[in-house]
Write an enzyme that holds these catalytic residues in place. Structure first.
Site, PDB file in Angstrom:
ATOM      1  N   CYS A   2       0.863  -1.187   0.000  1.00  0.00           N
ATOM      2  CA  CYS A   2       0.000   0.000   0.000  1.00  0.00           C
ATOM      3  C   CYS A   2       0.896   1.231   0.000  1.00  0.00           C
ATOM      4  CB  CYS A   2      -0.867   0.024   1.251  1.00  0.00           C
ATOM      5  SG  CYS A   2      -1.836  -1.480   1.453  1.00  0.00           S
ATOM      6  N   ARG A  27       1.304   2.052  -6.298  1.00  0.00           N
ATOM      7  CA  ARG A  27       1.460   1.113  -5.181  1.00  0.00           C
ATOM      8  C   ARG A  27       0.164   0.381  -4.839  1.00  0.00           C
ATOM      9  NH1 ARG A  27       6.286   2.221  -2.270  1.00  0.00           N
ATOM     10  NH2 ARG A  27       5.501   0.915  -0.589  1.00  0.00           N
ATOM     11  N   TRP A  70      -3.725  -1.621  -1.293  1.00  0.00           N
ATOM     12  CA  TRP A  70      -3.626  -2.838  -2.106  1.00  0.00           C
ATOM     13  C   TRP A  70      -4.026  -3.930  -1.136  1.00  0.00           C
ATOM     14  CZ3 TRP A  70      -2.994  -4.372  -7.000  1.00  0.00           C
ATOM     15  CH2 TRP A  70      -2.611  -5.688  -7.237  1.00  0.00           C
ATOM     16  N   ASN A  96       0.854   0.457   5.872  1.00  0.00           N
ATOM     17  CA  ASN A  96       1.271  -0.445   4.796  1.00  0.00           C
ATOM     18  C   ASN A  96       1.973  -1.609   5.469  1.00  0.00           C
ATOM     19  OD1 ASN A  96       2.429  -1.667   2.546  1.00  0.00           O
ATOM     20  ND2 ASN A  96       4.118  -0.198   2.433  1.00  0.00           N
ATOM     21  N   GLY A  97       1.436  -2.831   5.356  1.00  0.00           N
ATOM     22  CA  GLY A  97       2.066  -3.979   5.993  1.00  0.00           C
ATOM     23  C   GLY A  97       1.026  -4.860   6.646  1.00  0.00           C
ATOM     24  N   GLU A 479       9.921 -20.423 -19.477  1.00  0.00           N
ATOM     25  CA  GLU A 479       9.723 -19.102 -18.878  1.00  0.00           C
ATOM     26  C   GLU A 479      10.914 -18.183 -19.204  1.00  0.00           C
ATOM     27  OE1 GLU A 479       7.537 -17.295 -17.724  1.00  0.00           O
ATOM     28  OE2 GLU A 479       8.559 -15.786 -16.519  1.00  0.00           O
ATOM     29  N   LYS A 483      10.613 -14.663 -21.211  1.00  0.00           N
ATOM     30  CA  LYS A 483      11.081 -13.360 -20.709  1.00  0.00           C
ATOM     31  C   LYS A 483      11.964 -12.694 -21.753  1.00  0.00           C
ATOM     32  CE  LYS A 483       8.926 -12.718 -18.209  1.00  0.00           C
ATOM     33  NZ  LYS A 483       7.933 -13.423 -17.494  1.00  0.00           N
ATOM     34  N   GLU A 486       9.897 -11.553 -24.968  1.00  0.00           N
ATOM     35  CA  GLU A 486       8.891 -10.500 -24.840  1.00  0.00           C
ATOM     36  C   GLU A 486       9.494  -9.109 -24.608  1.00  0.00           C
ATOM     37  OE1 GLU A 486       6.090 -10.646 -21.502  1.00  0.00           O
ATOM     38  OE2 GLU A 486       7.513 -11.892 -20.420  1.00  0.00           O
ATOM     39  N   HIS A 502      15.693 -34.771 -30.755  1.00  0.00           N
ATOM     40  CA  HIS A 502      14.504 -35.057 -31.579  1.00  0.00           C
ATOM     41  C   HIS A 502      14.198 -33.912 -32.534  1.00  0.00           C
ATOM     42  CE1 HIS A 502      13.734 -38.680 -29.280  1.00  0.00           C
ATOM     43  NE2 HIS A 502      13.994 -37.965 -28.187  1.00  0.00           N
ATOM     44  N   LYS A 601      -0.511  -5.410 -19.980  1.00  0.00           N
ATOM     45  CA  LYS A 601      -0.258  -6.088 -18.713  1.00  0.00           C
ATOM     46  C   LYS A 601      -1.302  -7.156 -18.424  1.00  0.00           C
ATOM     47  CE  LYS A 601       1.707  -6.929 -14.802  1.00  0.00           C
ATOM     48  NZ  LYS A 601       2.808  -7.907 -14.940  1.00  0.00           N
TER      49      LYS A 601
HETATM   50  C1  F6R Z   1       4.648 -12.760 -19.253  1.00  0.00           C
HETATM   51  C2  F6R Z   1       3.367 -12.317 -18.761  1.00  0.00           C
HETATM   52  C3  F6R Z   1       2.147 -13.003 -19.240  1.00  0.00           C
HETATM   53  C4  F6R Z   1       1.186 -13.266 -18.078  1.00  0.00           C
HETATM   54  C5  F6R Z   1      -0.129 -13.834 -18.620  1.00  0.00           C
HETATM   55  C6  F6R Z   1      -1.090 -14.201 -17.517  1.00  0.00           C
HETATM   56  O1  F6R Z   1       5.698 -12.053 -18.679  1.00  0.00           O
HETATM   57  O2  F6R Z   1       3.277 -11.404 -17.968  1.00  0.00           O
HETATM   58  O3  F6R Z   1       2.463 -14.178 -19.911  1.00  0.00           O
HETATM   59  O4  F6R Z   1       1.786 -14.157 -17.204  1.00  0.00           O
HETATM   60  O5  F6R Z   1      -0.733 -12.890 -19.460  1.00  0.00           O
HETATM   61  O6  F6R Z   1      -1.445 -13.089 -16.761  1.00  0.00           O
HETATM   62  P1  F6R Z   1      -2.128 -13.242 -15.361  1.00  0.00           P
HETATM   63  O7  F6R Z   1      -1.160 -13.899 -14.446  1.00  0.00           O
HETATM   64  O8  F6R Z   1      -2.477 -11.859 -14.950  1.00  0.00           O
HETATM   65  O9  F6R Z   1      -3.335 -14.112 -15.551  1.00  0.00           O
END
Ligand code: F6R
Length: 606
Positions: A2, A27, A70, A96-97, A479, A483, A486, A502, A601
């Site tokens: 928060c 935040r 939050w 916050n905490g 993963e 990273k 992307e 293979h 996001k």
């Molecule tokens: C990759 C990334 C996405 C999310 C995916 C699911 O870095 O951020 O692949 O992991 O869109 O998002 P959430 O977890 O919000 O359902």
């Protein structure tokens, strides 16, 4: 995570505090609230804009405290929004905490006649101060005595109508900074809301409290000793301040890893009983004891967390697990029944495909459970039960700290379901003790970030990258590749190391590097042979290996060492260097790491 902000001085407090909250909005945005001694508490669900509508702009107060929430304890409702007050509405607190001993304190206060209005841990603090004031103390001493009774983490600001110019701040595990102005002083979670007014700041340390008035400030140890510390001048822009001085949210969020793990584990490890305490599963625990199958759904990074969960849950809880992409699950005709647990993993709690998978599971009678970071999100609300991550808002588009928290939460779930079945005391004991050691191990990796940055610079001209891993680190290969692609737009592929022969091995030559995730686990020897096969085709290899493994140096000199832990937790230690590697590589190429092209996001459409 928060945000708190407090002001005492000569400006119009309402406007100053609202303006500061806007800078802190990154935040948290579940609810916002403000206390102005001449006016009282005003709170609103949602972002600061909703609160603004409730505060008259012509209002002339000169001090106050404010908060952005939050949610952790309690849903994001107006009743649960801060500031919280005592019985007389004279003492108000923003926090916050988490106050860990709030339940016992609340029981004690209720037995003395205090009446509580919210479900939050924070409210106990207002009543504690009220109690101390009624024993005849002045506000400063009452606040000090009350702080002495709470356990947990806090960045806090407290104000009393009795002395409206005075604000007490305190810090234990959550950041607090003082802003020192001319005839005005501030308390905040970070310098971003302060910088418009003054660049002179003073950071509190854990176990310290501050008392600010318009023309003075004092800092004490909670025990009472005065602290003398020089203030400092900061030249950060407000945006840099939001990022804690880091250049990007992504780096800040990776660096939060140890804190995130502590927050996910907080109050959930029962050392004596060898169990995980997961309050959000209490209502379905009897049904969970009878489930015969688990299907995990998620997208992107959350899906890869699910794959790690599959290994954990099958090995340690003995339950058959399948992992599905949300986008595929909803178009199949999955066979589910009341003995199936459908587990959704989602940082945002709003991903459309994951949500639809949960809805489909519900229609078919499965027990639906979420591992979700965003309290009160749609997935959190629509699932029957769940485990919150408590990782704080993730702003960088590339998910980093959420993954670390998701794997930690999956380990807690494994412990919970495993102990309902045949997991032995010693297995449980080991998982618990290794979980509690994770924060310091992740910190060790982060402390080595300069070496990872140098490695990323060396490979920044690569056009392709292959990531390989086995067993628990098989999902981490995917993963790591995700990273990199992307945020750096380099073609990167994840591959089970055993699959190389293979097909993928055909791509390897001296221009096609491989990231080999090779901790000293039960499949290390096999992975080492895969590395040898790549080296025989002159493919460059970067290896993530366990500290003390010199054998790996006979295959490659480009090694990132990580500490050792039990196999099921190793993915957390493997993924952090890959996050840093991707970050530094994209940064070296000059890309906007926090906002990669073409991506959002939260994917709330199909
Ligand atoms: C990759 C990334 C996405 C999310 C995916 C699911 O870095 O951020 O692949 O992991 O869109 O998002 P959430 O977890 O919000 O359902």
């Amino acid at each position: 995570m928060c945000g708190i902000f407090a002001y005492t001085g000569k400006k119009q407090a309402g406007v100053t505090l609202l303006d500061g909250l806007t800078s802190l909005e990154y935040r948290g945005y579940d609810s916002a609230g403000i206390f102005l001694p001449e006016r009282g508490g005003i709170r609103a669900v949602g972002a600061v804009g909703n609160l603004k509508k409730k505060i008259p702009t012509d209002f002339e107060g000169h001090s106050g405290i404010a908060h952005l929430r939050w949610a952790t304890h309690g849903e994001p409702t107006e009743d649960n929004a801060h500031p919280h007050r005592d019985c007389t509405s004279d003492v108000w607190v923003v926090h916050n905490g988490i106050i860990e001993n709030w339940k016992e304190l609340k029981r004690d206060l209720e037995s003395r006649g205090h009446v509580f209005l919210s479900e939050t841990d924070t409210e106990v603090m207002a009543h504690l101060v009220e109690q101390e004031l009624s024993d005849g103390k002045d506000f400063e001493s009452a606040a000090r005595a009350a702080l002495g009774r709470i356990r947990g983490t806090y960045g806090m600001a407290i104000q009393s109508r009795a002395e409206p110019d005075v604000i007490v701040g305190a810090r234990m595990g959550a950041p607090v900074v003082l802003g020192l102005g001319d005839g005005e002083n501030f308390i905040a979670s970070d310098p971003s809301p302060i910088l418009k007014h003054t660049r002179t700041v003073l950071f509190l340390e854990d176990g310290e409290m501050a008392v600010i008035r318009p023309n003075s400030y004092k800092i004490f140890k909670l025990g009472g000793d005065t602290v003398e510390r020089a203030a400092q001048e900061v030249d950060w822009s407000p945006e840099e301040a939001q990022k804690g001085g880091y250049e990007h949210f992504m780096l800040k969020e990776i660096m939060e890893g140890p804190e995130v793990i502590k927050n996910t584990l907080r109050g959930r490890l029962m050392f004596e009983e060898g169990m995980a305490k997961l309050g959000g599963l209490e209502s379905v625990k009897d049904e969970l004891a009878k489930i015969e199958r688990i299907i995990i759904v998620g997208c992107g990074t959350a899906y890869y967390a699910g794959l790690v969960g599959e290994y954990m849950l099958e090995e340690h809880a003995g339950i058959p697990v399948e992992v599905e992409l949300g986008s595929e699950f909803r178009y199949r005709k999955p066979v589910l029944n009341q003995k199936t647990m459908l587990l959704a993993i989602s940082q945002s709690g709003e991903t459309a495909d994951t949500l639809e998978a949960i809805r489909e599971g519900k229609r078919k009678g499965a027990i639906t459970v979420g591992i979700v970071n965003t309290v009160g999100s749609t997935i959190a609300r629509e699932t029957d039960a769940g485990v919150y991550n408590h990782a704080g808002p993730e702003i960088g588009v590339a998910s980093t700290k959420a993954l670390v928290s998701q794997i930690t939460a999956l380990a807690l779930l494994t412990l919970f379901l495993g102990r309902q079945r045949k997991m032995s005391d010693s297995d449980a004991e080991e998982i618990i003790s290794q979980l509690s050691l994770l924060p310091e191990k992740v910190q060790k990796i982060l402390d080595n970030k300069a070496a990872i940055e140098a490695m990323a610079a060396k490979y920044s001209d690569s056009r392709d990258f292959l990531y390989i891993g086995r067993k628990y680190n098989y999902p981490i290969a995917f993963e790591g590749a995700l990273k990199l692609k992307e945020i750096s737009y380099i073609h990167a592929e994840g591959c089970g190391a055993g699959e190389m022969k293979h097909g993928p091995l055909a791509m390897i030559d001296e221009k096609f590097p491989t990231m080999a995730i090779a901790p000293s686990d039960t499949v290390y020897e096999k992975l080492a042979s895969n590395i040898q096969e790549i080296r025989a085709r002159r493919g460059p290899v970067v290896a993530v290996a366990t500290e003390g493994n010199d054998d790996i140096l006979s295959y490659t000199k480009d090694v990132i060492y990580v500490p050792e832990t039990i196999e099921m937790l190793q993915p957390i230690l493997s993924v952090v260097p890959l996050q840093l590697f991707a970050y530094y590589l994209a940064h070296a190429k000059g890309f906007n790491v926090d906002r990669p092209r073409n991506l959002a996001k939260s994917v709330t459409v199909e």
